[in-house]
Design an enzyme around this catalytic site. Structure first.
Site, PDB file in Angstrom:
ATOM      1  N   LYS A 210       0.773  -1.172  -0.175  1.00  0.00           N
ATOM      2  CA  LYS A 210      -0.064   0.004   0.047  1.00  0.00           C
ATOM      3  C   LYS A 210       0.989   1.167  -0.002  1.00  0.00           C
ATOM      4  O   LYS A 210       1.880   1.275   0.269  1.00  0.00           O
ATOM      5  CB  LYS A 210      -1.045   0.121   0.971  1.00  0.00           C
ATOM      6  CG  LYS A 210      -2.231  -0.811   0.655  1.00  0.00           C
ATOM      7  CD  LYS A 210      -3.435  -1.081   1.878  1.00  0.00           C
ATOM      8  CE  LYS A 210      -4.479  -1.793   1.313  1.00  0.00           C
ATOM      9  NZ  LYS A 210      -5.461  -1.985   2.419  1.00  0.00           N
ATOM     10  N   ARG A 244      -3.976 -10.111   4.840  1.00  0.00           N
ATOM     11  CA  ARG A 244      -4.305  -9.894   3.257  1.00  0.00           C
ATOM     12  C   ARG A 244      -2.926  -9.569   2.505  1.00  0.00           C
ATOM     13  O   ARG A 244      -2.661  -8.463   2.619  1.00  0.00           O
ATOM     14  CB  ARG A 244      -5.201  -9.087   3.240  1.00  0.00           C
ATOM     15  CG  ARG A 244      -6.004  -9.022   1.749  1.00  0.00           C
ATOM     16  CD  ARG A 244      -7.100  -8.225   1.537  1.00  0.00           C
ATOM     17  NE  ARG A 244      -7.647  -8.309   0.130  1.00  0.00           N
ATOM     18  CZ  ARG A 244      -7.120  -7.338  -0.683  1.00  0.00           C
ATOM     19  NH1 ARG A 244      -5.958  -6.524  -0.478  1.00  0.00           N
ATOM     20  NH2 ARG A 244      -7.533  -7.311  -2.023  1.00  0.00           N
TER      21      ARG A 244
HETATM   22  C1  8Y7 Z   1      -8.207  -4.247   1.514  1.00  0.00           C
HETATM   23  C2  8Y7 Z   1      -9.220  -5.019   1.125  1.00  0.00           C
HETATM   24  C3  8Y7 Z   1      -8.067  -3.975  -0.312  1.00  0.00           C
HETATM   25  C4  8Y7 Z   1      -7.886  -4.386   2.888  1.00  0.00           C
HETATM   26  C5  8Y7 Z   1      -9.836  -5.879   3.162  1.00  0.00           C
HETATM   27  C6  8Y7 Z   1      -5.164  -2.963  -1.929  1.00  0.00           C
HETATM   28  C7  8Y7 Z   1     -10.212  -5.493  -1.238  1.00  0.00           C
HETATM   29  C8  8Y7 Z   1      -6.493  -2.396  -1.948  1.00  0.00           C
HETATM   30  N1  8Y7 Z   1      -7.496  -3.604   0.407  1.00  0.00           N
HETATM   31  N2  8Y7 Z   1     -10.087  -5.579   1.881  1.00  0.00           N
HETATM   32  N3  8Y7 Z   1      -9.002  -4.720  -0.347  1.00  0.00           N
HETATM   33  N4  8Y7 Z   1      -8.779  -4.926   3.711  1.00  0.00           N
HETATM   34  N5  8Y7 Z   1     -10.679  -6.850   3.947  1.00  0.00           N
HETATM   35  O1  8Y7 Z   1      -4.078  -2.129  -1.965  1.00  0.00           O
HETATM   36  O2  8Y7 Z   1      -7.123  -3.724   3.535  1.00  0.00           O
HETATM   37  O3  8Y7 Z   1      -5.003  -4.214  -1.789  1.00  0.00           O
HETATM   38  S1  8Y7 Z   1      -7.945  -3.318  -2.304  1.00  0.00           S
END
Ligand code: 8Y7
Length: 270
Positions: A210, A244
């Site tokens: 990020k 994640r």
């Molecule tokens: C997150 C996410 C994204 C997160 C959850 C990226 C879909 C942006 N980030 N879902 N999604 N938590 N639960 O940079 O931090 O991966 S998308």
């Protein structure tokens, strides 16, 4: 309860992430990527077809489903549970019908009909905090007390889910790092992640690649592995149960080192 943190591997099935692929190549590339992350030791695969990056435009439910369904079908015999990143109830219903084990909703089931769509199924759900909406959320994030406000929001969404009949056992919470948050907000939430864990639900944390890591290290999106690993470790040390990530193998190695220090055994213990 879980005896070690889980790793969710990120798979995007969007035209911009597989720009060299045509209509038929996109699902194939996403399926291959998901299988590779499973081989690396992912506990869960999170598949998204709607770019939720800051500034991104939305896609229709039809577009989302045309990208997701072939990928879900291709992975239907895989042993690793699949989570689908979506905010749309019609997409939720279809992917759950096709075998998705979890809905990962960056809107925390606020779309009309979303609570009902998950409640009518046995699927798990990740309720994530976001201030504003993806297109504009990074313009001027503002809080009096970011930790208290995120916690209150998540408590309200958990209560709404439970009132709809979604059992607590099916719910994961997530502060939504980077979703309507400055660099300082993200670190205040990271330092206080235990205050979300106190709610008694599994906490997911997404720091992988990020822009806040770019702000700290000066590195571009493709050069943030070390920062991502550091953030994943810190998140787990501060109470995260699921991280994640894009880089599953490297994250698992780092978590194995942490587990060894904590005396829980290493990567042999799955
Ligand atoms: C997150 C996410 C994204 C997160 C959850 C990226 C879909 C942006 N980030 N879902 N999604 N938590 N639960 O940079 O931090 O991966 S998308």
């Amino acid at each position: 309860m879980l005896d070690r943190p889980l790793v969710a591997g990120v798979v995007n099935v969007t035209p911009d992430s597989f720009s060299d692929g045509g209509q038929t190549l996109e699902p194939a590339a996403a399926i291959a990527h998901a299988r590779a992350l499973m081989d690396e030791g992912a506990d869960l695969i999170d598949i998204g077809a709607e770019s939720s990056r800051p500034g991104a435009d939305g896609v229709s439910a039809e577009q989302e489903l045309s990208r997701l369904m072939p990928v879900l079908d291709g992975l239907s015999s895989s042993p690793v549970p699949i989570s689908i990143d979506t905010t749309k109830p019609e997409v939720m219903r279809a992917v759950i019908g096709a075998g998705a084990a979890m809905i990962n909703d960056i809107g925390a089931l606020r779309s009309p009909g979303a609570l009902e769509a998950v409640a009518a199924s046995g699927a798990a759900v990740c309720l994530m905090h976001m201030q504003g909406e993806p297109r504009t959320m990074q313009q001027s994030p503002s809080y009096d007390d970011v930790v208290a406000e995120v916690r209150a929001f998540l408590a309200e969404r958990v209560a709404a889910a439970e009132a709809q009949g979604i059992a607590r056992e099916r719910i994961v919470i997530d502060p939504g790092f980077g979703f309507g948050k400055t660099v300082a907000h993200n670190f205040e939430l990271l330092r206080n992640l235990h205050r979300l864990a106190e709610m008694g639900l599994p906490v997911m944390a997404g720091w992988s690649r990020k822009s806040t890591l770019g702000a700290i290290t000066g590195r571009g999106a493709g050069e943030r592995l070390a920062g991502s690993i550091a953030a994943a470790l810190l998140a787990v040390q501060h109470g995260a149960t699921i991280v994640r990530v894009h880089d599953v193998a490297a994250t698992r190695d780092a978590l194995a080192v942490l587990a060894a220090m904590d005396g829980l055994g290493g990567r042999g213990k799955r």
